[in-house]
Motif scaffolding. Structure first.
Motif, mmCIF file in Angstrom:
data_model
loop_
_atom_site.group_PDB
_atom_site.id
_atom_site.type_symbol
_atom_site.label_atom_id
_atom_site.label_comp_id
_atom_site.label_asym_id
_atom_site.label_seq_id
_atom_site.Cartn_x
_atom_site.Cartn_y
_atom_site.Cartn_z
ATOM 1 N N TRP A 73 0.854 -1.183 0.000
ATOM 2 C CA TRP A 73 0.000 0.000 0.000
ATOM 3 C C TRP A 73 0.890 1.233 0.000
ATOM 4 N N VAL A 74 0.355 2.352 -0.443
ATOM 5 C CA VAL A 74 1.030 3.641 -0.308
ATOM 6 C C VAL A 74 0.200 4.483 0.661
ATOM 7 N N GLN A 75 0.807 4.879 1.774
ATOM 8 C CA GLN A 75 0.077 5.685 2.743
ATOM 9 C C GLN A 75 0.125 7.153 2.344
ATOM 10 N N CYS A 76 -1.049 7.771 2.315
ATOM 11 C CA CYS A 76 -1.148 9.151 1.858
ATOM 12 C C CYS A 76 -1.665 10.087 2.936
ATOM 13 N N GLY A 77 -1.491 9.709 4.181
ATOM 14 C CA GLY A 77 -1.886 10.583 5.272
ATOM 15 C C GLY A 77 -2.472 9.806 6.426
ATOM 16 N N ALA A 78 -2.652 10.496 7.566
ATOM 17 C CA ALA A 78 -3.272 9.907 8.750
ATOM 18 C C ALA A 78 -3.896 11.026 9.561
ATOM 19 N N ASP A 79 -5.010 10.719 10.203
ATOM 20 C CA ASP A 79 -5.705 11.739 10.984
ATOM 21 C C ASP A 79 -6.554 11.044 12.033
ATOM 22 N N ILE A 80 -6.845 11.762 13.120
ATOM 23 C CA ILE A 80 -7.725 11.197 14.149
ATOM 24 C C ILE A 80 -9.184 11.258 13.714
ATOM 25 N N HIS A 81 -9.460 12.034 12.672
ATOM 26 C CA HIS A 81 -10.815 12.157 12.153
ATOM 27 C C HIS A 81 -10.930 11.445 10.795
ATOM 28 N N LEU A 112 -4.919 5.403 2.221
ATOM 29 C CA LEU A 112 -4.113 4.398 1.528
ATOM 30 C C LEU A 112 -4.476 4.350 0.052
ATOM 31 N N ASN A 113 -3.460 4.173 -0.772
ATOM 32 C CA ASN A 113 -3.656 3.941 -2.195
ATOM 33 C C ASN A 113 -3.082 2.575 -2.524
ATOM 34 N N GLY A 114 -3.849 1.770 -3.259
ATOM 35 C CA GLY A 114 -3.330 0.459 -3.622
ATOM 36 C C GLY A 114 -4.427 -0.588 -3.632
ATOM 37 N N PRO A 115 -3.983 -1.850 -3.498
ATOM 38 C CA PRO A 115 -2.611 -2.329 -3.301
ATOM 39 C C PRO A 115 -1.869 -2.558 -4.620
ATOM 40 N N TYR A 116 -0.545 -2.811 -4.493
ATOM 41 C CA TYR A 116 0.339 -3.035 -5.637
ATOM 42 C C TYR A 116 1.083 -4.352 -5.459
ATOM 43 N N GLU A 117 1.321 -5.002 -6.578
ATOM 44 C CA GLU A 117 2.034 -6.276 -6.553
ATOM 45 C C GLU A 117 3.533 -6.090 -6.347
ATOM 46 N N ALA A 118 4.090 -5.017 -6.911
ATOM 47 C CA ALA A 118 5.543 -4.826 -6.904
ATOM 48 C C ALA A 118 5.930 -3.599 -6.088
ATOM 49 N N TYR A 119 6.981 -3.732 -5.325
ATOM 50 C CA TYR A 119 7.485 -2.635 -4.506
ATOM 51 C C TYR A 119 7.854 -1.431 -5.362
#
Length: 276
Positions: A73-81, A112-119
């Motif tokens: 997965w590619v993480q594109c942020g995080a928030d408590i809301h 999250l963006n994804g998922p992807y097979e290859a790194y």
């Protein structure tokens, strides 16, 4: 843009009646079919099911492990809301031909963006998305070990309850007087992180921070250590956005500022040892 799992597999998140035997799919793809689903709402990003693992972050200086059965997965942020959809996230979906979802772990909503097979594909998307969204994203790896394949997904405990079993990396060794100060960092998603100064730093409760330092034959820093550290030439390399726990149970930041806290509050950790 990349070889994503979305068009071949995650289309099944809304067409889950297709059985694995009907098409030629891999064990990873089958796992995603069985454990990952997306639910939409009138507001906010689509939500990823709790049964779908999001893996561990591959942070700066780390390399992915290379098992045969994994995805990213590619993480594109995080928030408590809960996180909202935007023109930019819709553009990410359009360009990557992959999902942008949010996953909730009981503490944070993660974009999250994804998922992807290859790194390499996930890395390419992370660079693009970080520039587009103006953030510092990173790649997460899900390793499908035999236990996970047997038991299915399941919500991963990222809430920081309990100490990590991985060995910490000891950063920012700084001598002040006869004391050596350092910051232990556990690259484990069971613990909370904050990113600054191009690195990730753990946030812990006072109880866990105390245990960590003791496990390293050290103790939590004192308020006076922070005062001395401010005058040290290495001070600029220390994280400063979030304050530190001190031995007294108080929370101190550079500049002498103190903060209120509860037993569940999570702040930075730093340890002290007599110079050996």
């Amino acid at each position: 843009m990349t070889k994503a799992l979305s068009s071949a597999v995650l289309g099944v998140l809304v067409m889950s009646q297709v059985h694995a035997a009907e098409v030629n799919i891999t064990e990873v793809e089958q796992f995603i079919r069985q454990n990952c689903s997306i639910s939409t709402a009138e507001q906010g990003l689509p939500s990823l099911s709790a049964s779908c693992p999001i893996g561990h972050g591959i942070y700066q200086g780390m390399e992915p492990s290379s098992p045969e059965k994994n995805f990213f997965w590619v993480q594109c942020g995080a928030d408590i809301h809960s996180m909202n959809e935007s023109q930019l996230t819709r553009k990410v979906v359009e360009i990557t031909e992959n999902n942008v979802v949010q996953s909730y772990d009981g503490e944070y909503y993660r974009c999250l963006n994804g998922p992807y097979e290859a790194y390499k594909d996930a890395v390419q998307v992370n660079r693009y998305m970080s520039r587009l969204l103006g953030i510092e994203g990173f790649v997460r790896q899900v390793f499908l070990n035999e236990q996970l394949l047997k038991d299915g997904g399941g919500l991963q405990d990222n809430k920081g309850s309990g100490l990590s079993m991985v060995e910490p990396t000891l950063l920012n060794h700084t001598q002040v007087g006869g004391i050596v100060l350092f910051i232990p960092v556990y690259y484990d998603d069971k613990l909370s992180f904050y990113r600054e100064a191009n690195s990730f730093w753990n946030r812990m409760t006072l109880k866990d921070a105390t245990k960590v330092c003791l496990s390293l034959d050290a103790e939590l820093i004192k308020g006076e250590d922070i005062d001395l550290l401010e005058q040290h030439e290495n001070a600029a390399s220390w994280p400063s956005v979030i304050p530190f726990w001190t031995q007294s149970g108080n929370v101190r930041a550079f500049g002498g500022k103190t903060y209120t806290s509860t037993e569940n509050s999570k702040f930075y950790i730093a340890c002290r040892q007599p110079k050996g």
